[in-house]
Design an enzyme around this catalytic site. Structure first.
Site, PDB file in Angstrom:
ATOM      1  N   GLU A 166      -4.363  -9.933  -0.118  1.00  0.00           N
ATOM      2  CA  GLU A 166      -5.300  -9.745   1.028  1.00  0.00           C
ATOM      3  C   GLU A 166      -6.826  -9.977   0.614  1.00  0.00           C
ATOM      4  O   GLU A 166      -7.320  -9.466  -0.347  1.00  0.00           O
ATOM      5  CB  GLU A 166      -5.256  -8.500   1.739  1.00  0.00           C
ATOM      6  CG  GLU A 166      -3.783  -7.963   2.404  1.00  0.00           C
ATOM      7  CD  GLU A 166      -3.655  -6.825   2.876  1.00  0.00           C
ATOM      8  OE1 GLU A 166      -4.803  -6.095   3.308  1.00  0.00           O
ATOM      9  OE2 GLU A 166      -2.786  -6.093   3.076  1.00  0.00           O
ATOM     10  N   GLU A 184       0.904  -1.271   0.143  1.00  0.00           N
ATOM     11  CA  GLU A 184       0.129  -0.053   0.038  1.00  0.00           C
ATOM     12  C   GLU A 184       0.969   1.132  -0.057  1.00  0.00           C
ATOM     13  O   GLU A 184       0.598   2.117   0.770  1.00  0.00           O
ATOM     14  CB  GLU A 184      -0.986  -0.126   1.287  1.00  0.00           C
ATOM     15  CG  GLU A 184      -1.971  -1.151   1.048  1.00  0.00           C
ATOM     16  CD  GLU A 184      -2.876  -1.221   2.319  1.00  0.00           C
ATOM     17  OE1 GLU A 184      -4.135  -1.562   1.949  1.00  0.00           O
ATOM     18  OE2 GLU A 184      -2.614  -0.903   3.297  1.00  0.00           O
TER      19      GLU A 184
END
Length: 1023
Positions: A536, A469
């Site tokens: 994820e 991220e």
């Protein structure tokens, strides 16, 4: 600044200069074991000396430190007033700094607004000191021309180090070793190491992971001596050709002072210590060793983690051993072939979880036992892969994964979420760190390099990750190129390119987060070019992991290669409260603002490492062996890549109405990647006549004990349910009793039991047996459940607020009580739900002198724009002593409409054990597919609930707290001391969801439409 330049003095300016991230640091290298003699058994390297234990520390404001005249670094500084602290450990867990938890935002946001690479003015520094005497072993190596370094295996966020008052070095990236040569700084006798560990530095911009912001020396600190002739680095490339069955390895050794060595020999041994291969030749500074083709080598995989030991011995010109280096290796080939990731020639599916290093008491300073517990949980729950989110882990974790067989995505210590993401997921590319900003490139490339150099030789590491991220940019392209310069074989993963497709070349894998299964399928059906991985998915926050089967079903597509559940363990801190009690705390509980509160509670295991109920679903859906049971036999689908099922026992059982009546053990040998059918002569006819239903069960179990589970441990199961011939409800036997219809109440007496129905109270007000009363207040209609974390995130509370009090505040608008016959009474109540529609629900009790009560609750359905219903049924307060639960349904753990890949059987528990202590109290303890349930006290007295004849199974729970108590509490210790038990018997409850915890609703098929009829039909009896 290069690592080769020796700097004598520290500078405060380094803290905010992103181009300076390591001063005097030893270049990153492999963490192989080495000895100055032939090692005996499994002894640890005798050239290492632990500095763990008690240190002295003082935490001050960074502005109070003067780098030109800093007294605390001096040998003779009086540190008696300093606090004592254990290393490894965190300043926060020692009570010296405040806990802070944020997810995306940086922890200083709002208090200050520094621009990168600057740090907040309110910046703490911990001044550590420790005295030590160099061991004889290390001193001897030093005296013989070797070197001694000090190694910090983990710290946060930046450290300056002095030894005996002299500057040793500066380092950032605290999740890989910071090692400094201190040979010339040591002296005989007592030495002193001083460390200034800063809370914030420019590195903080690169470490915005979703975790507790914990600081200090949280991994081991040690001295390490290296002999004069020393292998600085071993880079070993293994290969296995599945077509020919041959293996090979190539090792490149960086040898220090190679001119003082004569020969080098290498020996490869198998697990039994037998020599497989050996060689010897001359030494140079870059020595290459190649095995050539090796026969009869067992390849490494998670299914069979076969390890070999490579021993390298350097002999000096006098014929003495200069050094022995040892490295365990595994032979395997991991590649992307035709757009599909393969291991040893077979397509791999990652059945993974994302794992933070965490412990409720120690934070990230976890122990070896913690790691052993974690890897055993993985093996026992069919988890074959871990992503080291979002930083390299302790060395020992990689050794365990090599040994037990766990695939790893090794992730760089990099996340900058708060630099480029604003509330509402608004992207701000111009502020992204590192983006394409050249000042950050060196630090980011260095982080990849440090990880790869340390972890390269571990066979468990299959994929390198550039971080998490952190958006995209030219810096990631530089990281990617560096990774492939070091390792041309392992693929590189980076999810951030999904935000900017100009950088698709930065990831070898199409990798995403929290994409719904139908969207994943669209990619897979449209000529995919890259393998697809969910780095994820299944956000396991609180009561979650619903509809996971929609993802595992995608395994039928070759390019789908699995995913990693977020995440492994609840991040919650066990902290003592003002009243002396302890509780698990989440963000905000320490006065930390800003905070993202309970968002850290996402684990498949609780913070104390107990498995959550969610793990039951994961274990079954991640199983490699699938068992499709039929009345004629079983179909065994073996999704193992290399292991046949011949080494397992398959336990067969027949359950008659939940009770085992027949069992047998079989062996079904199905080769890897194949499916086979086996006939089973189930003794159905023998038991069908006396049973309402039969369950046919096949269970895959370990035939022999392993190092992670005992013999007989179950890995997967399959069941089939077939109808029996016994009626669902036996005919009522007439019993002498009394039916009374009064003006205010009506009652039935018989069999020692009494039931009383009130015209004014709107229901059953007494159900008693032998002086024991089971109705404290009449059972109430419920249309609500305590919100789960996923409910809150998806706005279910806002959308379904009308159901919150619809049943609780429903009013009785009519009743009809009639005596059906001499033995039977029927009481029917009509309620208006407390909604604008005033939908009418009927609650009907039919009681007879046998003591049985049929309870039927009917919702007619209501046309119009109505939100779906969270739950429908009754909630019943019972005396507190009725806390034991035995039921025939899906279990043993809680189940929900979208999470019930559980075993049908008879299970025993109690209300306290059935209350899952999610970090934020919420809906818990539900059981689906229930045929009957018994709620009893310690003497076996209580209430039995049966599904009525012709009715569907029901859902139920027994809890020490009501739905509204759960909804009101913010922590588990805020729940009151139980004064009652709360039984919920439901026609249905909506699923829990699991796609994410901030946006995605429960899937429509697992919701309860409000425009359709819903009916609960159960029989009650006191026992």
């Amino acid at each position: 600044m290069t690592e080769e330049t020796r700097v004598e003095n520290a500078s405060e300016a380094w803290l905010t200069d992103p181009t300076i991230f390591a001063v005097n640091r030893v270049p990153a290298h492999s963490e192989h074991r080495y000895y100055a003699h032939m090692p005996q058994g499994d002894e640890r390297s005798d050239l290492r000396q632990s500095l763990d234990g008690e240190w002295r520390v003082e935490v001050v404001q960074a502005s109070d430190i003067d780098f030109h005249e800093e007294p605390f670094v001096a040998e003779n500084f009086d540190d008696s007033a300093f606090e004592r602290i254990q290393v490894p450990g965190h300043l926060q867990t020692a009570g010296l700094m405040n806990h802070k938890y944020v997810n995306i935002q940086y922890p200083w946001d709002g208090h200050e607004n520094p621009l990168e690479p600057n740090v907040p003015e309110s910046n703490h520094v911990a001044l550590y000191r420790r005295k030590f005497t160099v061991s004889d072993r290390l001193a001897g190596a030093k005296a013989a021309g070797g070197t001694v370094s000090i190694v910090f295996h983990g710290m946060a966020t930046a450290i300056y180090v002095w030894v005996n008052g002299l500057f040793a070095g500066y380092g950032e990236d605290g999740f890989t070793p910071n090692e400094f040569d201190v040979t010339d700084l040591l002296h005989d006798g007592e030495n002193v190491v001083a460390v200034a560990c800063y809370e914030y530095s420019s590195a903080s911009w690169l470490e915005d992971q979703d975790f507790w912001r914990l600081h200090g020396l949280f991994r081991s600190v040690e001295l390490a001596a290296q002999p004069h002739v020393h292998i600085d680095n071993m880079q070993i490339e293994t290969d296995y050709d599945a077509k020919t069955g041959t293996a090979s390895f190539d090792a490149v050794l960086s040898v220090r002072n190679a001119a003082d060595a004569a020969t080098i020999s290498a020996t490869l041994k198998d697990a039994d210590g037998d020599v497989v291969w050996q060689t010897a030749h001359c030494v140079d500074g870059r020595t290459s060793i190649s095995s050539g083709s090796l026969q009869d080598v067992t390849p490494w995989s998670a299914e069979n983690p076969a390890l070999y030991e490579l021993d390298v011995i350097i002999i000096d010109h006098a014929g003495n051993i200069a050094e022995v280096a040892v490295q365990r290796i595994g032979f395997r080939r991991f590649r992307i072939e035709d757009g599909i990731m393969t291991i040893n020639g077979r397509r791999i599916v990652f059945k993974g979880a994302d794992r933070h290093e965490f412990d409720a008491k120690r934070g990230r300073a976890i122990t070896k036992q913690d790691m052993i517990d974690d890897v055993m949980f993985c093996k026992r729950h069919n988890i074959n892969a871990i992503r080291t989110s979002h930083y390299p882990n302790q060395d020992y974790w990689y050794e365990l994964c090599d040994e037990y067989g766990i695939y790893l995505i090794d992730e760089t210590n990099l996340e900058t979420h708060g630099s480029w993401c604003l509330p509402g997921d608004v992207l701000t590319e111009e502020t992204a760190v590192p983006g394409s900003k050249p000042q950050w490139e060196g630090a980011c490339v260095d982080r990849v390099n440090s990880m790869m150099r340390r972890d390269y030789n571990h066979p468990s590491v299959l994929i390198w990750s550039l971080g998490n991220e952190s958006y995209a940019g030219d810096v990631f392209r530089a990281m990617y190129r560096h990774a492939h310069d070091i390792d041309p074989n392992r693929p590189v993963h980076y999810e951030g390119v999904t935000h900017n497709r100009d950088y698709d070349d930065v990831s070898d894998i199409e990798t995403h987060m929290y994409v719904h299964a139908d969207a994943v399928e669209e990619y897979l059906k449209n000529d995919p070019k890259k393998p697809y991985l969910l780095c994820e998915y299944m956000h396991a926050m609180g009561n979650s992991v619903g509809n996971m089967d929609e993802y595992t079903a995608l395994e039928r597509y070759p390019h789908y290669q699995g995913g990693f559940i977020w995440d492994f363990i609840d991040q919650a801190i066990l902290a003592r409260q003002s009243d002396g009690t302890e509780r698990l705390c989440y963000g905000g509980d320490f006065g930390d603002r800003p905070s993202d509160y309970e968002f850290s509670g996402d684990g498949l295991v609780f913070a104390d490492r107990r498995p959550t109920p969610k793990a039951q679903e994961v274990k079954q859906l991640y199983a490699n062996v699938h068992l499709d049971v039929t009345e004629s036999g079983v179909v065994v689908r073996n999704d193992n890549l290399f292991t046949s099922t011949g080494g397992y026992v398959f336990a067969l059982r027949v359950l008659a109405d939940g009770e085992p009546v027949w069992q047998s053990d079989r062996r079904f040998d199905v080769p890897a990647n194949e499916t086979a059918s086996f006939a089973i002569d189930w003794p159905v006819d023998q038991y069908r006549a006396d049973a309402k239903e039969l369950v046919l069960e096949v269970s895959q179990r370990l035939a022999e004990p392993t190092d992670w589970a005992p013999a007989g441990y179950e890995l997967s199961f399959g069941q089939a349910v077939i109808d029996g011939m016994r009626p669902m409800a036996e005919a009522k036997k007439p019993i002498d009793g009394v039916v009374t219809v009064g003006r205010w109440n009506a009652g039935v007496q018989g069999s020692g039991r009494e039931m009383l129905f009130s015209r004014t109270q709107g229901g059953m007000v007494s159900y008693a047996f032998d002086g024991r009363e089971f109705v404290l207040r009449r059972p109430t209609i419920t249309t609500f459940r305590a919100l789960t974390d996923n409910d809150r995130g998806a706005g279910h509370g806002f959308e379904r607020v009308q159901w919150l009090g619809a049943g609780r505040y429903a009013r009785c608008v009519g009743n009809e009580i009639e005596q059906v016959d001499d033995d039977t009474l029927k009481a029917t109540y009509v309620y208006e739900l407390a909604t604008p529609q005033r939908t009418r629900v009927t609650v009907a009790y039919t009681a007879d002198t046998t003591g049985r009560v049929n309870l039927r609750v009917n919702y007619p359905g209501k046309e119009g724009e109505l939100p779906t219903m969270p739950a429908f049924g009754i909630e019943w307060a019972l005396p507190v002593e009725y806390s034991r639960l035995r039921f025939f349904g899906a279990g043993p753990e809680e189940t929900y409409r979208d999470r019930k890949h559980a075993k049908l059987g008879i299970w025993s528990t109690d209300a306290f054990a059935d209350h899952a202590p999610y970090l934020m109290p919420q809906e818990t303890g539900n059981h689906e597919e229930v045929r009957w349930a018994e709620i009893t006290d310690g003497h076996g007295h209580g209430l039995r609930v049966n599904r009525a004849a012709g009715a569907d199974p029901f859902a139920m729970s027994l809890q020490p707290y009501s739905s509204f108590m759960l909804e009101e509490a913010q922590h588990q210790d805020e729940l009151p001391v139980p004064k009652h038990m709360f039984l919920r018997v439901l026609a249905a409850q909506m699923g829990v969801g699991g796609d994410d915890s901030w946006m995605s609703p429960v899937h429509p098929q697992y919701q309860i439409p409000a425009d359709r009829p819903i009916s609960l039909d159960v029989d009650l009896e006191l026992i």
